[in-house]
Design an enzyme around this catalytic site. Structure first.
Site, PDB file in Angstrom:
ATOM      1  N   GLU A   1     -13.701  29.813 -13.353  1.00  0.00           N
ATOM      2  CA  GLU A   1     -14.199  28.441 -13.371  1.00  0.00           C
ATOM      3  C   GLU A   1     -13.492  27.621 -14.445  1.00  0.00           C
ATOM      4  O   GLU A   1     -13.168  28.135 -15.519  1.00  0.00           O
ATOM      5  CB  GLU A   1     -15.709  28.431 -13.615  1.00  0.00           C
ATOM      6  CG  GLU A   1     -16.510  29.150 -12.537  1.00  0.00           C
ATOM      7  CD  GLU A   1     -17.999  29.154 -12.822  1.00  0.00           C
ATOM      8  OE1 GLU A   1     -18.426  28.518 -13.816  1.00  0.00           O
ATOM      9  OE2 GLU A   1     -18.742  29.797 -12.057  1.00  0.00           O
TER      10      GLU A   1
ATOM     11  N   GLU B   1     -17.056  22.692  -5.872  1.00  0.00           N
ATOM     12  CA  GLU B   1     -18.496  22.886  -5.699  1.00  0.00           C
ATOM     13  C   GLU B   1     -19.273  21.639  -6.092  1.00  0.00           C
ATOM     14  O   GLU B   1     -19.074  21.093  -7.180  1.00  0.00           O
ATOM     15  CB  GLU B   1     -18.993  24.075  -6.521  1.00  0.00           C
ATOM     16  CG  GLU B   1     -20.496  24.309  -6.355  1.00  0.00           C
ATOM     17  CD  GLU B   1     -20.990  25.629  -6.912  1.00  0.00           C
ATOM     18  OE1 GLU B   1     -22.213  25.870  -6.858  1.00  0.00           O
ATOM     19  OE2 GLU B   1     -20.159  26.428  -7.392  1.00  0.00           O
TER      20      GLU B   1
ATOM     21  N   ASP C   1     -20.064  35.988  -8.960  1.00  0.00           N
ATOM     22  CA  ASP C   1     -21.006  36.316 -10.025  1.00  0.00           C
ATOM     23  C   ASP C   1     -22.407  35.814  -9.677  1.00  0.00           C
ATOM     24  O   ASP C   1     -23.367  36.055 -10.406  1.00  0.00           O
ATOM     25  CB  ASP C   1     -20.538  35.795 -11.378  1.00  0.00           C
ATOM     26  CG  ASP C   1     -20.348  34.287 -11.424  1.00  0.00           C
ATOM     27  OD1 ASP C   1     -20.565  33.617 -10.394  1.00  0.00           O
ATOM     28  OD2 ASP C   1     -19.963  33.773 -12.499  1.00  0.00           O
ATOM     29  N   SER C   2     -22.525  35.166  -8.524  1.00  0.00           N
ATOM     30  CA  SER C   2     -23.834  34.833  -7.953  1.00  0.00           C
ATOM     31  C   SER C   2     -24.654  36.091  -7.704  1.00  0.00           C
ATOM     32  O   SER C   2     -25.872  36.017  -7.520  1.00  0.00           O
ATOM     33  CB  SER C   2     -23.664  34.066  -6.637  1.00  0.00           C
ATOM     34  OG  SER C   2     -22.727  34.713  -5.783  1.00  0.00           O
TER      35      SER C   2
ATOM     36  N   LYS D   1     -11.163  34.937  -9.400  1.00  0.00           N
ATOM     37  CA  LYS D   1     -11.526  33.520  -9.440  1.00  0.00           C
ATOM     38  C   LYS D   1     -12.134  33.209 -10.796  1.00  0.00           C
ATOM     39  O   LYS D   1     -12.934  33.999 -11.307  1.00  0.00           O
ATOM     40  CB  LYS D   1     -12.527  33.174  -8.334  1.00  0.00           C
ATOM     41  CG  LYS D   1     -12.972  31.688  -8.348  1.00  0.00           C
ATOM     42  CD  LYS D   1     -13.755  31.322  -7.116  1.00  0.00           C
ATOM     43  CE  LYS D   1     -15.177  31.826  -7.139  1.00  0.00           C
ATOM     44  NZ  LYS D   1     -15.979  31.193  -8.228  1.00  0.00           N
TER      45      LYS D   1
ATOM     46  N   ASP E   1     -14.986  37.212  -8.816  1.00  0.00           N
ATOM     47  CA  ASP E   1     -15.242  36.284  -9.911  1.00  0.00           C
ATOM     48  C   ASP E   1     -15.032  36.946 -11.271  1.00  0.00           C
ATOM     49  O   ASP E   1     -15.427  38.098 -11.476  1.00  0.00           O
ATOM     50  CB  ASP E   1     -16.692  35.788  -9.857  1.00  0.00           C
ATOM     51  CG  ASP E   1     -16.830  34.475  -9.123  1.00  0.00           C
ATOM     52  OD1 ASP E   1     -15.822  33.759  -8.968  1.00  0.00           O
ATOM     53  OD2 ASP E   1     -17.958  34.150  -8.708  1.00  0.00           O
TER      54      ASP E   1
END
Length: 279
Positions: A115, A182, A44-45, A113, A83
């Site tokens: 978070e 991270e 999602d970057s 993925k 993501d």
């Protein structure tokens, strides 16, 4: 040979480092895949490096699907992980499974993925129970940037370190096949890597993790808005691109491009007939 979630497990068992880079389009994914990358993350970057947002929070499931479909077409051997964007899974376990299923079904990706650790243990478990591989992501989680008060290293105090460790164990317990660490201190990451049976993928987490991931624009010096401390420039592609574009502009302005070698010909006889018809 196709890299799979089983390849991740085998790599950890054999002490082989796992390589991972982001990609958001067909061309980049194809180049990375042909270069032998183990895994590609459609992060999602993309909100920052592709869409120009200040953070990742505005990215939607539709955004992720659009880019992941292109990456999947370019990646033949790499494991493709997508993501789950902000608020696509936080709202409920049901939403987590539904959106994860949509991402996999519409993109053909291999895994998702998400978070978070302890708080999202049940979300991860439910997605895994739906036969969708999950990669966890703990430590500095960009979707929590406002809660953290910025992009900050996580795990430097006893309380924070204990939380990161608990999150790592929760992700593994929930059935994730790997976990991203991270912005976690290197010695803490090394300890967590020893404690887990699943591979750890580091980004700003030191060299003792089982693998590494970087945003490819950081690795190739293509994103000049912000360069994190943990990123290394492996090739100055940004400078090469700027030089090439400047050269293109110069040659078009001076009429040096296109030259004869870049043009197509027509017989003078045909051209003369055309001109005659126009009179």
């Amino acid at each position: 040979m196709k890299f799979t979630v089983n390849s991740f497990a085998a790599a950890k068992e054999n002490g082989e480092k796992i390589t991972m880079l982001t990609a958001y389009d067909y061309t980049t994914a194809k180049i990375e895949d042909e270069s032998g990358i183990d895994s590609i993350l459609v992060g999602d970057s993309l909100g920052m490096v592709m869409l120009g947002y200040e953070d990742t929070l505005a990215v939607t499931v539709d955004d992720m699907i659009h880019h992941a479909k292109a990456v999947r077409r370019g990646a033949k051997n790499a494991l493709v992980v997508v993501d789950m964007p902000f608020m696509s899974y936080q709202t409920s376990v049901y939403d987590a499974v539904k959106n994860a299923g949509r991402i996999i079904k519409e993109t053909g990706a291999d895994a998702v993925k998400l978070e978070g650790g302890v708080k999202f243990r049940e979300h991860i478990r439910a997605i895994v129970d739906a036969s969708i591989p999950v990669m966890g992501h703990i430590g500095m989680t960009p979707q929590s940037v406002n809660a953290f008060g910025g992009f900050k290293v996580q795990g430097k105090t006893y309380e924070r370190a204990s939380k990161v460790l608990a999150d790592a164990k929760a992700v593994e317990d929930a059935g994730a096949f790997a976990v991203v660490l991270e912005c976690v201190p290197d010695k803490l990451s090394a300890y967590i890597t020893e404690q887990l049976n699943i591979p750890t993928i580091g980004i700003g987490a030191g060299g003792k993790c089982d693998g590494q991931v970087l945003v490819y624009q950081d690795a190739l010096a293509m994103y000049g808005d912000f360069t994190p401390k943990f990123a290394k420039t492996f090739a100055d592609v940004g400078a090469a691109m700027r030089g090439g574009i400047e050269g293109y502009i110069k040659e078009v302005k001076s009429s040096a491009f296109p030259s004869a070698e870049h043009t197509f010909k027509i017989d003078d006889e045909v051209l003369n007939k055309i001109k005659g018809c126009g009179k």
